[in-house]
Design an enzyme around this catalytic site. Structure first.
Site, short mmCIF file in Angstrom:
data_model
loop_
_atom_site.label_atom_id
_atom_site.label_comp_id
_atom_site.label_asym_id
_atom_site.label_seq_id
_atom_site.Cartn_x
_atom_site.Cartn_y
_atom_site.Cartn_z
N HIS A 1 0.83 -1.14 0.04
CA HIS A 1 0.04 -0.19 -0.07
C HIS A 1 0.92 1.25 0.08
O HIS A 1 2.26 1.15 -0.04
CB HIS A 1 -0.88 -0.05 1.16
CG HIS A 1 -0.25 -0.28 2.47
ND1 HIS A 1 0.59 0.51 2.92
CD2 HIS A 1 -0.15 -1.37 3.22
CE1 HIS A 1 1.04 0.12 4.16
NE2 HIS A 1 0.67 -1.06 4.48
N HIS A 37 4.14 1.29 1.95
CA HIS A 37 5.31 0.51 1.66
C HIS A 37 6.06 1.60 0.64
O HIS A 37 7.05 1.51 0.54
CB HIS A 37 4.81 -0.81 1.06
CG HIS A 37 4.21 -1.77 1.86
ND1 HIS A 37 3.08 -2.34 1.92
CD2 HIS A 37 4.90 -2.35 3.13
CE1 HIS A 37 2.81 -3.19 2.99
NE2 HIS A 37 3.64 -3.28 3.77
N GLN A 83 8.17 -3.04 16.65
CA GLN A 83 8.93 -3.89 15.82
C GLN A 83 10.35 -3.07 15.58
O GLN A 83 11.69 -3.53 15.31
CB GLN A 83 8.29 -4.11 14.38
CG GLN A 83 9.27 -4.83 13.43
CD GLN A 83 8.43 -5.08 12.15
OE1 GLN A 83 7.86 -6.09 12.19
NE2 GLN A 83 8.43 -4.24 11.05
N SER A 107 -1.66 -3.59 5.71
CA SER A 107 -2.19 -4.45 4.80
C SER A 107 -3.38 -5.33 5.21
O SER A 107 -4.27 -5.61 4.43
CB SER A 107 -1.07 -5.63 4.39
OG SER A 107 0.00 -4.86 3.85
O1 PAF Z 1 6.80 -5.14 8.87
C1 PAF Z 1 6.49 -6.33 8.09
O2 PAF Z 1 6.12 -6.40 7.15
C2 PAF Z 1 7.32 -7.67 8.49
O3 PAF Z 1 7.39 -7.83 10.10
C3 PAF Z 1 8.86 -7.62 8.10
C4 PAF Z 1 9.79 -6.68 8.65
C5 PAF Z 1 8.83 -7.54 6.64
C6 PAF Z 1 9.55 -9.09 8.48
O4 PAF Z 1 8.84 -10.20 8.06
#
Ligand code: PAF
Length: 279
Positions: free
Chosen positions: A31, A34, A152, A185
């Site tokens: 999207h 990204h 993350q 997503s």
């Molecule tokens: O944020 C994401 O889309 C996922 O956690 C990543 C960093 C691609 C790892 O699979």
């Protein structure tokens, strides 16, 4: 655009590409959030690599993994439209994990045990495993992560420091829909009715930001809880304000002077998360 299914041939291809290399890891269903990461990587590097891999080890729930949206053809078209020189890694799990599709065990300093980590057991060990594999294999100078998944991002920073990786982690602001909903997503899985309620997470973060300096944090938490009780479709999972670096919850008895607010809520079968800087 060159698409690689095997890391071996990709590594060999990358050795002929000019540096610096910018890397954007994704799980596809691309999207505008990204695309903003890819555009930033293009601005700051001579070569760009995008990975599209739905990493099985970061799902604590098989149904969630099975329902995760997949649009590989459309994803590739979107990447090609931005720039024809991007390399894409689109592997099967075997290329990343071999026969043993399991997370490794990382010391993530406890950052993996709270909020999303508490709710989704083993999730961050799975993320750490795949991100560490990507960074060690492709050795990008920079890697781009969105603040939408702020926890993350902190964990990825922790990995690069503890493993002394040379990759600089670039954090990118959350991209929102017009009504404030953070792009994700998973939004595509919401029904029409659920979609109307989805911006309530953003609304409550804005309310928190507006009021945080005037009332005790504990009181603010109660108000956010009450706010969610008004909506049958929405169930609050957690609302928390933490120190942005340590992710430790701030003092309940004090007004919020700075920090980051995090929220997670269930909307029907979909779980949404969002966060906001409170300063
Ligand atoms: O944020 C994401 O889309 C996922 O956690 C990543 C960093 C691609 C790892 O699979």
């Amino acid at each position: 655009m060159k698409v690689f299914k095997a890391s071996k041939s990709l590594v060999s291809h990358l050795s002929s590409q000019s540096r610096p290399l910018g890397f954007v890891p994704t799980m596809g269903a691309l999207h505008d959030g990204h695309l903003s990461l890819i555009n930033k990587a293009l601005e700051q590097n001579h070569s760009v690599l995008v990975s599209i891999f739905i990493n099985p080890t970061q799902f604590d729930n098989q149904t969630d993994l099975e329902n995760y949206p997949t649009h590989f053809e459309a994803d590739l078209q979107k990447i090609e439209k931005i720039n024809g020189n991007i390399s894409v890694y689109l592997p099967k799990a075997f290329d990343v994990y071999g026969q043993n599709i399991q997370s490794k065990s990382f010391d993530l300093g406890g950052l993996d045990l709270i909020m999303e980590g508490e709710k989704r057991s083993g999730h961050f060990q799975g993320v750490a495993t795949v991100v560490s594999y990507f960074l060690n294999t492709f050795q990008p100078e920079k890697a781009y992560f969105g603040e939408k998944d702020f926890q993350q991002l902190r964990i990825v920073n922790h990995i690069t420091q503890s493993q002394k990786l040379k990759t600089k982690i670039v954090s990118c602001p959350i991209v929102r829909e017009k009504d404030g909903l953070a792009m994700s997503s998973r939004n595509a899985l919401l029904t029409e009715t659920e979609r109307k309620f989805a911006p309530k997470l953003y609304e409550s973060l804005c309310y928190a930001k507006k009021n945080a300096k005037h009332i005790q944090y504990g009181q603010l938490k109660d108000r956010i809880n009450d706010f969610f009780k008004k909506y049958d479709l929405l169930t609050l999972d957690y609302f928390r304000i933490t120190n942005a670096a340590t992710l430790k919850e701030i003092d309940l008895e004090k007004p919020v002077s700075k920090g980051r607010a995090f929220i997670a809520a269930h909307l029907g079968k979909i779980r949404l998360i969002d966060n906001m800087d409170m300063s």
